[in-house]
Motif scaffolding. Structure first.
Motif, PDB file in Angstrom:
ATOM      1  N   MET A   7       0.943  -1.115  -0.085  1.00 17.43           N
ATOM      2  CA  MET A   7       0.139   0.039   0.062  1.00 17.43           C
ATOM      3  C   MET A   7       0.865   1.298  -0.006  1.00 17.43           C
ATOM      4  N   LYS A   8       0.532   2.187  -0.753  1.00 16.36           N
ATOM      5  CA  LYS A   8       1.114   3.635  -0.898  1.00 16.36           C
ATOM      6  C   LYS A   8       0.725   4.585   0.064  1.00 16.36           C
ATOM      7  N   ILE A   9       1.139   5.161   1.075  1.00 14.44           N
ATOM      8  CA  ILE A   9       0.631   6.234   1.961  1.00 14.44           C
ATOM      9  C   ILE A   9       1.246   7.403   1.584  1.00 14.44           C
ATOM     10  N   SER A  10       0.624   8.315   0.855  1.00 15.88           N
ATOM     11  CA  SER A  10       0.898   9.821   0.802  1.00 15.88           C
ATOM     12  C   SER A  10       0.276  10.782   1.651  1.00 15.88           C
ATOM     13  N   LEU A  11       1.004  11.652   2.182  1.00 15.24           N
ATOM     14  CA  LEU A  11       0.567  12.741   2.866  1.00 15.24           C
ATOM     15  C   LEU A  11       0.446  14.313   2.455  1.00 15.24           C
ATOM     16  N   ARG A  12      -0.623  14.842   2.361  1.00 13.86           N
ATOM     17  CA  ARG A  12      -0.584  16.146   1.954  1.00 13.86           C
ATOM     18  C   ARG A  12      -1.239  16.971   3.130  1.00 13.86           C
ATOM     19  N   ARG A  13      -1.149  18.510   2.702  1.00 12.41           N
ATOM     20  CA  ARG A  13      -1.786  19.050   3.827  1.00 12.41           C
ATOM     21  C   ARG A  13      -2.688  20.342   2.889  1.00 12.41           C
ATOM     22  N   LYS A  14      -4.029  20.518   3.617  1.00  9.17           N
ATOM     23  CA  LYS A  14      -4.793  21.378   2.775  1.00  9.17           C
ATOM     24  C   LYS A  14      -5.417  22.493   4.042  1.00  9.17           C
ATOM     25  N   ASN A  15      -4.654  23.501   4.127  1.00 11.57           N
ATOM     26  CA  ASN A  15      -5.003  24.320   5.165  1.00 11.57           C
ATOM     27  C   ASN A  15      -4.670  23.777   6.469  1.00 11.57           C
ATOM     28  N   GLU A  16      -5.483  23.668   7.532  1.00 16.49           N
ATOM     29  CA  GLU A  16      -5.239  23.099   8.643  1.00 16.49           C
ATOM     30  C   GLU A  16      -5.342  21.306   8.845  1.00 16.49           C
ATOM     31  N   VAL A  17      -5.773  20.691   7.544  1.00 18.21           N
ATOM     32  CA  VAL A  17      -6.141  19.365   7.640  1.00 18.21           C
ATOM     33  C   VAL A  17      -4.961  18.705   6.967  1.00 18.21           C
ATOM     34  N   HIS A  18      -4.565  17.716   7.644  1.00 13.32           N
ATOM     35  CA  HIS A  18      -3.655  16.573   7.348  1.00 13.32           C
ATOM     36  C   HIS A  18      -4.255  15.540   6.501  1.00 13.32           C
ATOM     37  N   ILE A  19      -4.105  15.347   5.345  1.00 17.73           N
ATOM     38  CA  ILE A  19      -4.727  14.447   4.380  1.00 17.73           C
ATOM     39  C   ILE A  19      -3.960  13.299   3.910  1.00 17.73           C
ATOM     40  N   PHE A  20      -4.188  12.074   4.534  1.00 18.54           N
ATOM     41  CA  PHE A  20      -3.656  10.740   3.939  1.00 18.54           C
ATOM     42  C   PHE A  20      -4.302  10.398   2.913  1.00 18.54           C
ATOM     43  N   ASP A  21      -3.740  10.036   1.795  1.00 20.07           N
ATOM     44  CA  ASP A  21      -4.136   9.309   0.488  1.00 20.07           C
ATOM     45  C   ASP A  21      -3.547   7.818   0.643  1.00 20.07           C
ATOM     46  N   LEU A  22      -4.517   6.978   0.706  1.00 19.64           N
ATOM     47  CA  LEU A  22      -4.012   5.591   0.679  1.00 19.64           C
ATOM     48  C   LEU A  22      -4.370   4.818  -0.564  1.00 19.64           C
ATOM     49  N   ASP A  23      -3.455   4.203  -1.127  1.00 16.97           N
ATOM     50  CA  ASP A  23      -3.506   3.411  -2.401  1.00 16.97           C
ATOM     51  C   ASP A  23      -3.125   2.083  -2.418  1.00 16.97           C
ATOM     52  N   GLY A  24      -4.057   1.118  -2.268  1.00 13.96           N
ATOM     53  CA  GLY A  24      -3.829  -0.402  -2.238  1.00 13.96           C
ATOM     54  C   GLY A  24      -4.667  -1.179  -1.227  1.00 13.96           C
ATOM     55  N   GLU A  25      -4.164  -2.085  -0.654  1.00 11.43           N
ATOM     56  CA  GLU A  25      -4.875  -3.003   0.418  1.00 11.43           C
ATOM     57  C   GLU A  25      -4.383  -2.421   1.616  1.00 11.43           C
ATOM     58  N   VAL A  26      -5.327  -2.472   2.738  1.00 10.44           N
ATOM     59  CA  VAL A  26      -5.185  -2.193   4.110  1.00 10.44           C
ATOM     60  C   VAL A  26      -5.474  -3.416   4.866  1.00 10.44           C
ATOM     61  N   ASP A  27      -4.128  -4.288   5.203  1.00 12.28           N
ATOM     62  CA  ASP A  27      -4.455  -5.782   5.681  1.00 12.28           C
ATOM     63  C   ASP A  27      -3.286  -5.725   6.991  1.00 12.28           C
ATOM     64  N   PHE A  28      -3.145  -6.954   7.182  1.00 16.26           N
ATOM     65  CA  PHE A  28      -2.219  -7.399   8.329  1.00 16.26           C
ATOM     66  C   PHE A  28      -0.756  -6.916   7.828  1.00 16.26           C
ATOM     67  N   HIS A  29      -0.474  -7.196   6.714  1.00 16.41           N
ATOM     68  CA  HIS A  29       0.956  -6.868   6.209  1.00 16.41           C
ATOM     69  C   HIS A  29       1.218  -5.297   6.166  1.00 16.41           C
ATOM     70  N   THR A  30       0.180  -4.519   5.682  1.00 14.81           N
ATOM     71  CA  THR A  30       0.388  -3.152   5.309  1.00 14.81           C
ATOM     72  C   THR A  30      -0.013  -2.144   6.690  1.00 14.81           C
ATOM     73  N   SER A  31      -0.951  -2.752   7.452  1.00 17.06           N
ATOM     74  CA  SER A  31      -1.378  -1.696   8.444  1.00 17.06           C
ATOM     75  C   SER A  31      -0.583  -1.331   9.477  1.00 17.06           C
ATOM     76  N   PRO A  32       0.537  -2.015   9.808  1.00 16.03           N
ATOM     77  CA  PRO A  32       1.619  -1.676  10.712  1.00 16.03           C
ATOM     78  C   PRO A  32       2.017  -0.304  10.440  1.00 16.03           C
ATOM     79  N   GLU A  33       2.611  -0.097   9.102  1.00 16.44           N
ATOM     80  CA  GLU A  33       3.016   1.418   8.426  1.00 16.44           C
ATOM     81  C   GLU A  33       2.019   2.312   8.438  1.00 16.44           C
ATOM     82  N   LEU A  34       0.655   2.035   8.406  1.00 15.14           N
ATOM     83  CA  LEU A  34      -0.270   3.153   8.237  1.00 15.14           C
ATOM     84  C   LEU A  34      -0.522   3.374   9.800  1.00 15.14           C
ATOM     85  N   ARG A  35      -0.627   2.349  10.769  1.00 18.73           N
ATOM     86  CA  ARG A  35      -0.649   2.602  12.220  1.00 18.73           C
ATOM     87  C   ARG A  35       0.577   3.752  12.706  1.00 18.73           C
TER      88      ARG A  35
END
Lengths: 144, 116
Positions: free
Chosen positions: B1-29
């Motif tokens: 899964m690809k995790i991209s972070l951007r910012r819009k004014n005061e909002v932190h936006i995480f764009d996730l691309d792929g599958e959120v599973d046992f393998h990828t969720s530790p990095e997202l966490r």
């Protein structure tokens, strides 16, 4: 038709196996929604093997896929200590803490889930999904 | 899964691309908890390109939501695919999280004070 898969109990192997399973399910008359449900249920069982049967230390998992006229049946075997996940009570919903949803999802997504207590090699869980809703409804009506 | 972070004014936006599973969720966490610890008060997680989520992914979001509440920050999940949304529904988490159909709706929810 029956097909066997020997997997390593590692997270990236589960990810790859989902691709194979999707292809099998779609080739065997399951629609997209049913295929997604089976894939998630099997994923949860495999993840449980990694986390609980082998405690993250690795091991072997065997998956046996059986295509029957009105259903697909999937057996998942691990060789860890005996544990019957079907005896686990349903979690409080919505969950008040992270985790504990895996076997609940399996029960919700599959038509039948059975633990084979007689198998002495470790743990064997059988998951069953009917190919059409009518078959599943009929099964429920007859209480079978 | 690809995790991209951007910012819009005061909002932190995480764009996730792929599958959120046992393998990828530790990095997202790790990334979500880091954002909360750094006192990001408004977090938008865009799931438009997430095709799959399992119980490990759900647990990651539940933990992030709980920690965000304690840190007085807010999280909105946006643009869930139907297959992903149905997993939230089975776990009855669709009533726990703030879910938005579009990024604009999510930004609007984050700008209001009554967001869960």
């Amino acid at each position: 038709m029956e097909q066997e898969f020997d997997l390593e109990a590692e997270a990236n192997h589960v990810t790859l196996f989902r691709r194979d399973l999707r292809a099998l399910l779609l080739a065997n008359q399951l629609d997209e929604k049913a295929a997604n449900e089976v894939i998630l249920a099997v994923n949860e069982v495999l993840t449980n093997c990694i986390r609980h049967a082998y405690r993250g230390k690795g091991g072997k998992i065997k998956v046996i896929f059986q295509d029957l006229p009105d259903q697909v049946r999937i057996l998942v075997r691990d060789y860890g200590p005996k544990f019957d996940p079907t005896q686990k009570p349903d979690p409080e919903l919505p969950p008040q803490k992270p985790g504990g949803l895996g076997i609940y999802l399996v029960r919700q997504l599959m038509d039948e889930v059975q633990y084979n207590a007689k198998w002495t090699g470790g743990n064997e869980l059988q998951l069953l999904k009917y190919k059409c809703h009518e078959a599943g409804d009929k099964r429920l009506k007859h209480g079978g | 899964m690809k995790i991209s972070l951007r910012r819009k004014n005061e909002v932190h936006i995480f764009d996730l691309d792929g599958e959120v599973d046992f393998h990828t969720s530790p990095e997202l966490r790790a990334q979500l908890l880091k954002a909360i610890e750094q006192q990001s008060s408004r977090i938008l997680i865009n799931l438009k390109k997430v095709s799959y989520i399992d119980s490990s992914g759900l647990a990651t979001f539940v933990e992030a939501l709980q920690k965000s509440k304690r840190a007085n920050s807010r999280i909105v999940l946006a643009q869930l695919e139907s297959a992903v949304r149905s997993v939230f529904e089975i776990a009855r988490l669709d009533g726990v999280f703030s879910l938005a159909d579009s990024e604009d709706e999510a930004l609007d929810m984050l700008s209001r004070s009554d967001t869960r």
